[in-house]
Design an enzyme around this catalytic site. Structure first.
Site, PDB file in Angstrom:
ATOM      1  N   HIS A 390       0.785  -1.236   0.000  1.00  0.00           N
ATOM      2  CA  HIS A 390       0.000   0.000   0.000  1.00  0.00           C
ATOM      3  C   HIS A 390       0.808   1.274   0.000  1.00  0.00           C
ATOM      4  O   HIS A 390       0.239   2.370  -0.049  1.00  0.00           O
ATOM      5  CB  HIS A 390      -0.948   0.027   1.205  1.00  0.00           C
ATOM      6  CG  HIS A 390      -2.165  -0.805   1.012  1.00  0.00           C
ATOM      7  ND1 HIS A 390      -3.324  -0.324   0.450  1.00  0.00           N
ATOM      8  CD2 HIS A 390      -2.393  -2.105   1.258  1.00  0.00           C
ATOM      9  CE1 HIS A 390      -4.218  -1.286   0.387  1.00  0.00           C
ATOM     10  NE2 HIS A 390      -3.674  -2.388   0.874  1.00  0.00           N
ATOM     11  N   LYS A 581      -8.741  14.180   3.872  1.00  0.00           N
ATOM     12  CA  LYS A 581      -7.914  12.972   3.895  1.00  0.00           C
ATOM     13  C   LYS A 581      -7.036  13.088   5.125  1.00  0.00           C
ATOM     14  O   LYS A 581      -7.021  14.136   5.778  1.00  0.00           O
ATOM     15  CB  LYS A 581      -7.054  12.872   2.629  1.00  0.00           C
ATOM     16  CG  LYS A 581      -6.323  14.195   2.276  1.00  0.00           C
ATOM     17  CD  LYS A 581      -5.541  14.106   0.985  1.00  0.00           C
ATOM     18  CE  LYS A 581      -6.365  14.131  -0.270  1.00  0.00           C
ATOM     19  NZ  LYS A 581      -6.367  12.866  -0.990  1.00  0.00           N
ATOM     20  N   ARG A 582      -6.329  12.030   5.507  1.00  0.00           N
ATOM     21  CA  ARG A 582      -5.410  12.157   6.630  1.00  0.00           C
ATOM     22  C   ARG A 582      -4.447  13.318   6.398  1.00  0.00           C
ATOM     23  O   ARG A 582      -4.067  13.600   5.262  1.00  0.00           O
ATOM     24  CB  ARG A 582      -4.627  10.846   6.824  1.00  0.00           C
ATOM     25  CG  ARG A 582      -5.469   9.717   7.371  1.00  0.00           C
ATOM     26  CD  ARG A 582      -6.073  10.057   8.733  1.00  0.00           C
ATOM     27  NE  ARG A 582      -5.045  10.075   9.746  1.00  0.00           N
ATOM     28  CZ  ARG A 582      -4.858   9.138  10.666  1.00  0.00           C
ATOM     29  NH1 ARG A 582      -5.691   8.108  10.722  1.00  0.00           N
ATOM     30  NH2 ARG A 582      -3.900   9.236  11.550  1.00  0.00           N
ATOM     31  N   LYS A 587       0.761  14.455   1.391  1.00  0.00           N
ATOM     32  CA  LYS A 587      -0.518  14.821   0.773  1.00  0.00           C
ATOM     33  C   LYS A 587      -0.615  16.328   0.520  1.00  0.00           C
ATOM     34  O   LYS A 587      -1.511  16.808  -0.159  1.00  0.00           O
ATOM     35  CB  LYS A 587      -1.679  14.347   1.643  1.00  0.00           C
ATOM     36  CG  LYS A 587      -1.807  12.815   1.686  1.00  0.00           C
ATOM     37  CD  LYS A 587      -2.898  12.379   2.653  1.00  0.00           C
ATOM     38  CE  LYS A 587      -3.031  10.868   2.791  1.00  0.00           C
ATOM     39  NZ  LYS A 587      -3.839  10.241   1.707  1.00  0.00           N
ATOM     40  N   THR A 689      -8.281   6.924  -2.798  1.00  0.00           N
ATOM     41  CA  THR A 689      -9.638   6.482  -3.108  1.00  0.00           C
ATOM     42  C   THR A 689     -10.628   7.623  -2.889  1.00  0.00           C
ATOM     43  O   THR A 689     -11.717   7.612  -3.475  1.00  0.00           O
ATOM     44  CB  THR A 689     -10.064   5.286  -2.224  1.00  0.00           C
ATOM     45  OG1 THR A 689      -9.800   5.599  -0.856  1.00  0.00           O
ATOM     46  CG2 THR A 689      -9.316   4.020  -2.617  1.00  0.00           C
ATOM     47  N   LYS A 693     -14.247   8.799  -4.988  1.00  0.00           N
ATOM     48  CA  LYS A 693     -15.561   9.147  -4.436  1.00  0.00           C
ATOM     49  C   LYS A 693     -16.031  10.495  -4.980  1.00  0.00           C
ATOM     50  O   LYS A 693     -17.199  10.658  -5.360  1.00  0.00           O
ATOM     51  CB  LYS A 693     -15.507   9.215  -2.905  1.00  0.00           C
ATOM     52  CG  LYS A 693     -15.106   7.910  -2.236  1.00  0.00           C
ATOM     53  CD  LYS A 693     -14.758   8.137  -0.758  1.00  0.00           C
ATOM     54  CE  LYS A 693     -13.933   6.993  -0.202  1.00  0.00           C
ATOM     55  NZ  LYS A 693     -13.275   7.322   1.069  1.00  0.00           N
TER      56      LYS A 693
END
Ligand code: PLP
Length: 846
Positions: A390, A581-582, A587, A689, A693
């Site tokens: 992952h 998101k986290r 990110k 992901t 969405k």
């Protein structure tokens, strides 16, 4: 509800009015099918509300109404659960797969269960007849937050798709007493609150004491010779604990299939108590009981980061050992100790390296407990295990100290050393004399202290190794796992992630779902590629208008929710620009904030011709021990405070931190978003992901060429995607001579943004708190290269604004995004897993 039939459970006594000569045969099952009409649900609801819950008209809390309806729905799931179980049993031992995951981020259950059973409309009517508001009732269900983020949510989407595709797949995980913490924000800082999600009970689970497993820890190993002269290793003097399974039904979409999610809870053994009790120390006995039960007390709240805690290793071993013993126990009950067909009938998919100890545990069970030879056991293991990677981030790669293994799992340590010895022989044979490669590939990392490399154990023990998006799988083969790819190219494959369209479109955005169904029929719910049929409607003016109205209604629901829950007033006409998101440096929430500060600076200097009002929403949890991520949250909140309270800014710009981001929050957020921020440094986000969405719900993406963004852009076309930033190759290349300070000096807009931060504009009474943020941005070794992508990001945001101002164009792009999202259903992903890795046959129930 895995594998043994329930028929061996007999009543203790049979009550009859007259005493018959011969004892009547017990007829406990079956019952007539439960009705699926409003009147049936109303009757069951009333019975549950009055008797099971003991409520009366005094009860105002919608929570009890939620429970009463849930009991009625759960009864209907259990009916189908038993049928599914029997159908799997009849198919003379059909092949089965087991999804082993430390995380299942399930969210709420009720609305999804009603949708999949096909009683969503009926139940709404039933509640209406009772004077209850379904919305309110659904809102009172707590999230099952047994995961951190993407990895755990993927597991939840996967088991939904497996049931929908009628595949005999069981999810195995841990039943944490405390799930993902809930996040409060005070003075702009994250405060963690424990999530005691089971406090009010959990009506969806069924405890299955008949499948308890015993798990060993500690002790030592002894070598014995058995009657046949074979040497057998015994793991003795262990401190055992019990793993108690709790099953949750997982319904497929309107197909009669209900699969099982089996979660293990740690409990003390009886002897464990007794041992201490006999020594006369009652308090020690109770304490020992606690230390056993602590194992599944709490989910570790780290995303994409390992932390090396002993308790975490205990959790991992508990999951692996309990699940394997469960499956092997069922096997032995049918086949005795004949394991010749085991690999042909069973497959374990490892969700990251977290359950990778299963490779060694399966060897132990087959050899030590069931008497197989090493070679036979190894052949079975290597044909049964499959591993999904992952992340490429080095800080997330699990390595466990060999000394810790020696103390906690001594037998497993021996087995891993032996696997390594065999494996290194194979490497030597393949590359004679290449000692460097041998050291590189060894399962044991040498150094001050020895460590096991769990990813390597997973690769060596598996017949399939996959990444989760095309780019990620390519990078695994060329980088992280290159040596292994050269040795076993046939093991490596890609399985691009997805999300379930049931939860992430049909259930969370009913109005959009209805418009789609009205336009192209309802086949898309189980074949998302059919959304392609929407494409021509992008050119239909009347359809575009309806699409826009539906999107605006979803925005309004998000506005209402923010108002109600957090007292925040959002401007519905603004561009809703969302990044949830986290919180993690890779990110790049920071890049987003730099852009917000740039917009603020433009407003302050009067550069607002042709302005597009924008509402920037950022949400996510930081790992409690991740200092930088927590400081980024503080930064977002301080910048928000300044901007939102500046009268010059008004409606032009808002920055809002969405506290306590979780599955149920995303179900409101993704339908109401205009713009989806997917802005990680290229090469760092394995797939993502959240991006899928948003796309499915008609948001447009601004994104880098990273993870599944690349495939999203391929599907929707470059014209309908806002691309920016360095490519992965360029990131690699630039890392050798990255000079952020000179980039800042050469970009006046960026210089002004940095100046605003440096002069303390966002921390007037908190001197120096953002210095570490500035330092990281200006560091030539900044792995995330935020400064390098600033200009490209700002330019892409300008293209977003131009598109947003042309409502017709935006609606067209929105429709095309939804229409092109078919690939990103987990139904497609799971079909790929099944065709390439599991090879299961669907089983039709009824
Ligand atoms: C989908 C989802 C994620 C994953 O989001 P990414 O943007 O892919 O990191 C994380 N948390 C929750 C609650 C989600 O629903």
């Amino acid at each position: 509800m895995a594998d043994k039939p329930l028929k061996d459970i007999k009543p203790k006594s049979t009550v009859t009015t007259t005493t018959p000569k011969t004892k009547p045969k017990a007829t406990l099952t079956p019952l007539p099918l439960l009705g699926m009409e409003p009147k049936h649900l109303v009757a069951d609801f009333r019975r549950n509300y009055n008797y099971r819950l003991g409520r009366d008209d005094q009860s105002q809390s919608p929570y009890y109404a939620y429970e009463a309806l849930s009991f009625a729905i759960n009864d209907r799931l259990i009916e189908r659960w038993k049928k599914t179980h029997n159908a799997y049993g009849r198919k003379d031992c059909c092949k089965k797969a087991y999804y082993l995951s430390m995380e299942f981020l399930m969210g709420r259950t009720l609305s999804n269960a009603m949708l999949n059973l096909g009683v969503d409309d009926v139940a709404k009517k039933a509640m209406y007849n009772l004077g209850l508001e379904m919305e309110e009732l659904l809102e009172s269900e707590p999230d099952a937050g047994l995961g951190n983020g993407g990895l755990g949510r993927l597991a939840a989407c996967f088991i939904d798709s497996c049931a929908t595709l009628r595949l005999p797949v069981t999810g195995y995980g841990l039943r944490y007493e405390y799930g993902m913490f809930s996040q409060l924000v005070t003075n702009g800082e994250q405060v963690e609150q424990p999530d005691h999600w089971l406090r009010n009970g959990n009506i969806w689970e069924l405890e299955r004491p008949e499948y308890i497993q015993r798990i060993k820890f500690g002790g030592r190993t002894e070598i014995h010779t058995d009657e046949d002269g074979k040497t057998r290793v015994c793991w003795v003097d262990t401190h055992d604990i019990l793993a108690v399974p709790f099953d949750t039904p997982i319904p497929g979409y309107r197909n009669g299939t209900v699969n099982t999610l089996r979660l293990w809870k740690a409990e003390a053994t009886e002897e464990f108590d007794l041992q201490e009790f006999n020594a006369g120390d009652y308090a020690e006995a109770v304490a020992a009981k606690n230390s056993a039960e602590n194992i599944t007390m709490v989910l570790y709240p780290n995303d994409a980061n390992e932390n090396g805690k002993v308790l975490r290793l205990r959790q991992q071993y508990l999951l692996a050992s309990a699940s394997l013993q469960d499956v092997i126990g069922i096997w032995v009950s049918r086949h005795g100790n004949d394991f010749s067909e085991f690999a042909a009938k069973n497959c374990f998919q490892l969700n990251d390296t977290h359950p990778s100890i299963a490779v060694a545990e399966l060897m132990r069970l087959l050899i030590d407990v069931h008497g197989l030879s090493w070679d036979d056991a190894w052949a079975i293991t290597q044909n049964t295990m499959a591993y999904t990677n992952h992340t490429l981030l080095p800080e997330a790669l699990e390595r466990w100290s060999v000394n810790l293994f020696r103390q906690l799992l001594p037998r497993l340590m021996e087995i891993i050393f032996e696997i390594n010895a065999h494996f290194l022989e194979e490497v030597s044979a393949h590359w004679p004399g290449d000692h460097e490669r041998l050291a590189r590939m060894s399962l044991v990392e040498e150094g001050h202290e020895q460590h096991f490399r769990m990813a390597y154990l997973a690769i060596v023990g598996s017949y399939s190794v996959n990444g989760v998006a095309e780019l990620h799988s390519k990078l695994l083969q060329q980088g992280l796992f290159r040596d292994f790819y050269e040795l076993w190219p046939q093991k490596f494959n890609n399985k691009t992630n997805g999300v379930t369209p049931r939860r992430w479109l049909a259930a969370c955005n009913p109005e959009l779902a209805e418009l789609i169904t009205e336009t192209i029929g309802d086949g898309w719910i189980t074949d998302l590629s059919l959304l392609k049929k929407l494409e021509p409607f992008a050119e239909d003016q009347a359809f575009r208008k309806r699409w826009q109205q539906v999107q605006e209604n979803a925005k309004q629901r998000l506005v209402d929710y923010k108002k109600r829950e957090h007292g925040i007033e959002l401007n519905i006409n603004a561009l809703f620009d969302v990044q949830v998101k986290r919180i993690h440096e890779y990110k790049r929430q920071l890049l987003n904030v730099l852009h917000v500060i740039h917009l603020y600076d433009r407003i302050k200097r009067g550069d607002t011709a042709n302005w597009t009002d924008r509402c920037v929403l950022i949400g996510g949890k930081a790992a409690p021990g991740y200092f930088m991520a927590k400081r980024i949250i503080k930064f977002i909140n301080n910048v928000a405070h300044v901007i939102n309270n500046d009268p010059d800014v008004g409606n032009k710009l808002k920055l809002v931190f969405l506290a306590n981001y979780r599955v149920s929050a995303m179900e409101r957020i993704c339908p109401g978003a205009d713009l989806s921020e997917q802005i990680s440094t290229a090469g760092k986000e394995a797939s993502g992901t959240g991006n899928m969405k948003f796309m499915m719900n008609g948001a447009l993406t601004i994104g880098t060429l990273d993870g599944a963004n690349i495939e999203i852009r391929e599907e929707v076309g470059d014209d309908n995607f806002f691309l920016f930033g360095l490519t992965e190759d360029q990131v690699q290349e630039l890392s050798h001579h990255y000079d952020p300070v000179s980039v800042i000096h050469q970009d006046e807009d960026l210089q002004r943004v940095i100046n605003l931060i440096e002069c303390g504009h966002f921390n007037q009474f908190e001197p120096g708190i953002f210095d570490i943020i500035l330092d990281s941005l200006k560091n030539p070794h900044d792995p995330w290269m935020t400064i390098a992508d600033f200009r490209s990001f700002v330019d892409a945001q300008k293209r977003v604004e131009v598109a947003f101002q042309d409502k017709d164009r935006w609606n067209r792009m929105s429709i095309l995004n939804c229409a092109a999202s078919g690939k990103f259903s987990t139904d497609r992903t799971i079909n790929d897993y099944n065709n390439d890795i599991w090879k299961l046959t669907p089983v039709i129930v009824n």
